[in-house]
Design a protein around this motif. Sequence first.
Motif, PDB file in Angstrom:
ATOM      1  N   ASP B 194       0.824  -1.205   0.000  1.00  0.00           N
ATOM      2  CA  ASP B 194       0.000   0.000   0.000  1.00  0.00           C
ATOM      3  C   ASP B 194       0.857   1.253   0.000  1.00  0.00           C
ATOM      4  O   ASP B 194       0.402   2.327  -0.357  1.00  0.00           O
ATOM      5  CB  ASP B 194      -0.928   0.002   1.222  1.00  0.00           C
ATOM      6  N   VAL B 195       2.060   1.109   0.462  1.00  0.00           N
ATOM      7  CA  VAL B 195       2.991   2.238   0.418  1.00  0.00           C
ATOM      8  C   VAL B 195       4.375   1.708   0.069  1.00  0.00           C
ATOM      9  O   VAL B 195       4.759   0.619   0.493  1.00  0.00           O
ATOM     10  CB  VAL B 195       2.988   3.014   1.757  1.00  0.00           C
ATOM     11  N   LYS B 314       2.082  -3.077   3.636  1.00  0.00           N
ATOM     12  CA  LYS B 314       0.626  -3.017   3.508  1.00  0.00           C
ATOM     13  C   LYS B 314       0.018  -2.337   4.726  1.00  0.00           C
ATOM     14  O   LYS B 314       0.647  -2.207   5.771  1.00  0.00           O
ATOM     15  CB  LYS B 314       0.061  -4.444   3.389  1.00  0.00           C
ATOM     16  N   LYS B 315      -1.241  -1.924   4.564  1.00  0.00           N
ATOM     17  CA  LYS B 315      -1.930  -1.250   5.663  1.00  0.00           C
ATOM     18  C   LYS B 315      -1.986  -2.101   6.920  1.00  0.00           C
ATOM     19  O   LYS B 315      -2.025  -1.593   8.044  1.00  0.00           O
ATOM     20  CB  LYS B 315      -3.368  -0.898   5.241  1.00  0.00           C
ATOM     21  N   ASP B 316      -2.014  -3.428   6.748  1.00  0.00           N
ATOM     22  CA  ASP B 316      -2.078  -4.301   7.933  1.00  0.00           C
ATOM     23  C   ASP B 316      -0.718  -4.368   8.649  1.00  0.00           C
ATOM     24  O   ASP B 316      -0.574  -5.069   9.640  1.00  0.00           O
ATOM     25  CB  ASP B 316      -2.535  -5.708   7.538  1.00  0.00           C
ATOM     26  N   GLY B 317       0.206  -3.654   8.102  1.00  0.00           N
ATOM     27  CA  GLY B 317       1.512  -3.598   8.762  1.00  0.00           C
ATOM     28  C   GLY B 317       2.529  -4.574   8.205  1.00  0.00           C
ATOM     29  O   GLY B 317       3.677  -4.572   8.647  1.00  0.00           O
ATOM     30  N   THR B 318       2.169  -5.399   7.256  1.00  0.00           N
ATOM     31  CA  THR B 318       3.116  -6.357   6.701  1.00  0.00           C
ATOM     32  C   THR B 318       4.131  -5.658   5.793  1.00  0.00           C
ATOM     33  O   THR B 318       3.739  -4.864   4.930  1.00  0.00           O
ATOM     34  CB  THR B 318       2.378  -7.415   5.845  1.00  0.00           C
ATOM     35  N   ARG B 392       4.885   5.556   9.437  1.00  0.00           N
ATOM     36  CA  ARG B 392       4.194   6.834   9.549  1.00  0.00           C
ATOM     37  C   ARG B 392       3.240   7.029   8.358  1.00  0.00           C
ATOM     38  O   ARG B 392       2.113   7.519   8.519  1.00  0.00           O
ATOM     39  CB  ARG B 392       5.198   7.991   9.625  1.00  0.00           C
ATOM     40  N   LEU B 394       1.726   4.805   6.772  1.00  0.00           N
ATOM     41  CA  LEU B 394       0.573   3.907   6.911  1.00  0.00           C
ATOM     42  C   LEU B 394      -0.260   4.218   8.149  1.00  0.00           C
ATOM     43  O   LEU B 394      -1.255   3.554   8.413  1.00  0.00           O
ATOM     44  CB  LEU B 394       1.049   2.451   6.981  1.00  0.00           C
ATOM     45  N   GLY B 395       0.190   5.195   8.949  1.00  0.00           N
ATOM     46  CA  GLY B 395      -0.543   5.534  10.156  1.00  0.00           C
ATOM     47  C   GLY B 395      -0.276   4.593  11.307  1.00  0.00           C
ATOM     48  O   GLY B 395      -1.013   4.575  12.289  1.00  0.00           O
ATOM     49  N   TRP B 396       0.756   3.819  11.193  1.00  0.00           N
ATOM     50  CA  TRP B 396       1.124   2.922  12.283  1.00  0.00           C
ATOM     51  C   TRP B 396       2.046   3.653  13.255  1.00  0.00           C
ATOM     52  O   TRP B 396       2.876   4.472  12.867  1.00  0.00           O
ATOM     53  CB  TRP B 396       1.880   1.704  11.737  1.00  0.00           C
ATOM     54  N   PHE B 401       4.708  -0.889  14.754  1.00  0.00           N
ATOM     55  CA  PHE B 401       4.993  -1.395  13.411  1.00  0.00           C
ATOM     56  C   PHE B 401       6.229  -2.300  13.425  1.00  0.00           C
ATOM     57  O   PHE B 401       6.255  -3.371  12.810  1.00  0.00           O
ATOM     58  CB  PHE B 401       5.223  -0.215  12.461  1.00  0.00           C
TER      59      PHE B 401
END
Lengths: 753, 753
Positions: B194-195, B314-318, B392, B394-396, B401
């Motif tokens: 995602d990023v 990814k957004k889920d932190g992976t 950052r 991804l907002g984690w 993270f």
Amino acid sequence: MTATTLIGKSIPRIDSPQKVRGQTRYTADLTPPGTLIARLTTATQAHARITGIDTSAARAVPGVVDVVTGADLLPDGPEPSERARAMLARDKVIYYGQPVAVVIAESEAAAEEAAALVQVDYEPLGVVIDPRAAMQPDAPVIRPKAQEGEWAEAQMHATVQGGEEVDVNRLPDNVISAVRFSRGDVEQGFAEADVVVERSFTTPSVHQGYIEPHATLAVPDPLGNLTIYTATQGQFYARTVTADTLGLAQNQVTIVPMEVGGGFGGKTVLLEPLVGALALRTGRPVKLVLSRMEEFLLATPAPGAVIDVKLGAKKDGTITAIQGHVIFDSGVYPGAPAVVALLILGGYYRCANLDLIGYEVLTNKPGVGAYRAPGAPQGTFAIEQAVDEAARALGWDPLEFRLRNVSAPGDPQPNDVPWPEMGLREVLEAVRDHWQQRTAGPNEGFGIAIGGWPGGIEPCAANVRVNTDGSLTVSLGSVDITGTNTTMAMIAAETFGVPVDRVKVVTDNTDGAPYAGMSGGSKITYTVGLAVRAAAEEARRQVFAIAAAELEAAPEDLEIVDGKVQVKGVPDRSIAIGEIARLSMTFGGKYEPVYGVGKSAVTARAPGFSAQIAHVRVDPATGEVTLLGIVAAQDVGRALNPALVEGQIHGGVAQGIGWALHEGLIYDDNGQPLNPTLMDYSLPAAPQVPPIEVKLVEVPSSAGPFGAKGVGEPPVIPTAAAIANAIADATGARVTDLPMTAPRIRAAIAKAE
Amino acid sequence: MTATTLIGKSIPRIDSPQKVRGQTRYTADLTPPGTLIARLTTATQAHARITGIDTSAARAVPGVVDVVTGADLLPDGPEPSERARAMLARDKVIYYGQPVAVVIAESEAAAEEAAALVQVDYEPLGVVIDPRAAMQPDAPVIRPKAQEGEWAEAQMHATVQGGEEVDVNRLPDNVISAVRFSRGDVEQGFAEADVVVERSFTTPSVHQGYIEPHATLAVPDPLGNLTIYTATQGQFYARTVTADTLGLAQNQVTIVPMEVGGGFGGKTVLLEPLVGALALRTGRPVKLVLSRMEEFLLATPAPGAVIDVKLGAKKDGTITAIQGHVIFDSGVYPGAPAVVALLILGGYYRCANLDLIGYEVLTNKPGVGAYRAPGAPQGTFAIEQAVDEAARALGWDPLEFRLRNVSAPGDPQPNDVPWPEMGLREVLEAVRDHWQQRTAGPNEGFGIAIGGWPGGIEPCAANVRVNTDGSLTVSLGSVDITGTNTTMAMIAAETFGVPVDRVKVVTDNTDGAPYAGMSGGSKITYTVGLAVRAAAEEARRQVFAIAAAELEAAPEDLEIVDGKVQVKGVPDRSIAIGEIARLSMTFGGKYEPVYGVGKSAVTARAPGFSAQIAHVRVDPATGEVTLLGIVAAQDVGRALNPALVEGQIHGGVAQGIGWALHEGLIYDDNGQPLNPTLMDYSLPAAPQVPPIEVKLVEVPSSAGPFGAKGVGEPPVIPTAAAIANAIADATGARVTDLPMTAPRIRAAIAKAE
């Protein structure tokens, strides 16, 4: 005898090149920045109370940092009874030359000048010099009985079992020990004898004659620890005495054993506590090098002795009784090995009836120390003349008479300990041809004598490491005074399987070294050699284990060929020794470093015997002796390096010639030494040493490395006796006092005539 | 955790008293009589053919003994590819400051004057300074491929398994090694993300910052052997290099490891072969002490690096993919650990898709050396900013993270070797409270980063002896650069059962020491500590065996109480430890000397991880950073001596601050250093180091002594990244070039705005 490729070959000493080029550094050569020089003020009386010490003139000398006296260093209580611990006199001086004060200065010149300006006031006390006089009840007392010490130094050289301790508390104060060995009935023995010889012998105190004077440098650290660079034969012993004397833990003292420029037993521990104390006091390095005269005044010479012997023998050659009365003159401290003389008087020959008593007596002379075979030349001078005289009186050939009587393995010594395996008979047999073929010219004579040393033992350890270029490093705690490091290199090379030039032998200091005892008692090769052999075997085993893993073979299928470990007979499957070492010493490696440790605590002794023939010519008008030759046969077990062994024998015989004809410290009635210089004290020089023919006898020791026995001490023992017997053969006169100077010989001849 | 009485307590370093009083002697303090002083003439070009050297003016200076050039010392053939072996330039110079000639004189003044008078003529060659430029096909060639050497120094610090070697023969000459690690499909990984963060980072060459300059004194003997006193972290390595370079057997070289006045990887071997060669040439002691400027010109700084990182998540932190392209600037000799940076880029976090390639590139700068965690601060500066930026974006929370992704024991490293037991998760958890409670004032920010070091291993040995006063002596081959000898004393005391003040630890020289590798790689406590423990156990076993015989008891029924071995619970049946030692080291003794040897060849690694939080304030107008605090959590396995461990962490963080904000060697286009002095090269001083809060995490190592892991290297690794992340937090700007100076930060802020 074990088959060897290197052992038994003569190779040069590994330390020779540096020494012959004058590039070996001795302690006196060390002067770290800021070093202070110490000089001693010594006693000018042999026995006197100190009533005052005025140091003001000394302190006024520019460059003087401190003037220290016994009151500054020694705790209250009885004065120490050991030379090195008694750093300075405190309440009284007990021998002429005793250190009374020490000056520490920025330069040698300042220290020397100031030491002469220290003013000591004395109140004289009675002086006793002759040990027989010292045994009288009314003799001046040197130290009260309560202050008696231990036989520290003598114990380094010989320990005895058995023997009857006489209660010295019932004897005069100056008699500090007494031992008696008896067996059978001597009166009965003398009654059975066809001839009885009775003689009184004297031997003087003798200096060890090392060329390098005692030298010690102590470097302090801010924590109160000391690093002491010193010429010592025994670094661990020096550490113990220094630490004890100064109240330090042993870990606070590091002894760095420097090259010893001649020791012969005289360099054990002497200046280390004193110089260490001065370094701690000043916080700076302090160095003290004795002058030659100080060596004579205040070091530790060999003891003089008075030995009365009575020996009976029958016509059939049987020795029926030996009676001995031995007085050893210990000087001011305990340590004279009278007991060794007793063991020799009653030990060389089988004899059913013995009565031997020995006394250790204090006199106002410097405390004695060890000197090559302590006690043995003295005892041998007596017994070997008595035996010779008895043989001649009975019409026996002196050599055959000895062979008739010599002790064999299993026979009891005076202390009832059986003699172990030894080559006494063999050394006599080795000179028999020579003896039988002797031909004396006019005024010439031949004498024979034997001498033996029990052989020292002491636990020790050694380690052998392997470097990544395939070379070996052997680390030892023993000091090399006779070439032992060369022999250790040979033992390691032979055992491991590399050429000897691939082996380096290092004498480490007390911080790093595996333990070994003092280099004395003829024990280093015999004991440390075993440790080195075991360490090399262990290193080899470790190398084979790694090679086996790398070559995928069993260790027992491997061999070392040309610096490689290979599968036997398969040169293609091999790995270099250096590569094996590298695998064990590399980042990420999986093998432990090759580090072979070997130890020895052998308890079997291997006595070493020497038989010597002396050939002399005596000028009957003057008594002057010309030595024409010495034959020296010695059982060395196995000559690991024959050249070194022969060198030891040459040196021992030369020193024996000193005992026989030249040496002896002379004191006047006030205890002042009369010959404390090398101008006045006569050491034998090259012209006084005749050709020496060495016959190496090899009766292998079952315990020693490759069969070796100690070789250092035996050769000095019989020389004086052999020369005395040769003089008797030439002149018909017995000389019973050492040294056998021309006037004494002339007097003996006159008396015989 | 093993119950202990001493381990785990903070005790002062045993070497402190001497050091704080200024009484420790360093190599430069040694000047034996007759010492000659050496001074270097260094290159004034960074790449040039030497067309002539005129030494006549130098030789004419009174006191000059010799002027030596490369032609005098180096054999024909390719020039050496290792700094210490390349003693002097021969045909050409390849970096500014390279030693070209050396003057040997009776005084420092004469040597200094003459060194400036050596006239060297050059024919300039093309200079390449930037490693990216050096990789171009038309770049000036520093050394032909055929001369490539080994990664000698880097291998001291980290060895890797796996990895794909790229064929460097197809790459330009200056590229001397390349390694690639790949897994999965990075393009697919980035497609799933995602990023995607993509950044290029640079780090400069950095000096180790030791205060004592390199100093070496070589003393020759007449046999061509050398004793070399030198500040080295690895005496056996120094011996190997010196012996090899000079064509000597290892047994001909003794390295005496002196106190190291700061090393940090920079004091391995440098001057030893050169000074040794000069000593052999003159037959006199020769000493060379580098000037401060020479330290910057011609020692071995840490390599600079250019690191491009692309990371997808990814957004889920992976974390879905990591791509890395790493160039390490090795200077003129091989040795830059690009591979360590690769392992870090792809190892801290689980990631299914990796593609990492690293190059080692030559430039006309001094050859690089080791510096605390070689390669790790560089790689960590890159990956820990990329991860932070992705979190950052991804907002984690950056800490959560990281916890979501960190590798766990058993996860594969980039080389597919599974991570062993380690405390990476635990150090993050240890700072979580702190992180969550952070409160930033105006212009302030907080950053977090992790850093890890795989942990070095190397076989080693140690020995423990027992003295007759009951004290212990531990003998080691490892050099104490961080207080390890104090820790070894604690290990020996704890294991044997005596107070720590009864233990002396000695670093012996190469002649006597048991093997230990270089003090580097955070491995001394971990490996030598095991050997010391084993040696103390063995010494204790030997003492119990003697006590058992003397007390007529079984060894297992014995215990040590107050310096005595006694039958458990029966104080009356006891024998002092010192007396046991005496029995094993006495004339006539029957017990072998107590001599415990221990070895270690541990193959399990114990990685050490650090998590750090930096708190900064940034002046947005100037870019000036004020460090407000650092929190450093580190898994040390077990803190054997917490004060020493905390001291290591303080020091590592301070050096990390140097990397982050201050340090970096600067060269102009001609290769001339622009800041080779401590005036121009900015080391952090006390005002630049904020309060450091240390949190010790103890995840015990199952292999290390008492659970300990190496602690020296981890704390320097994450500091620069944590500070960079804090700056980003405060300003919104990413600074990608070290050092993060105010102008660079200001520029980044301007760019972000």
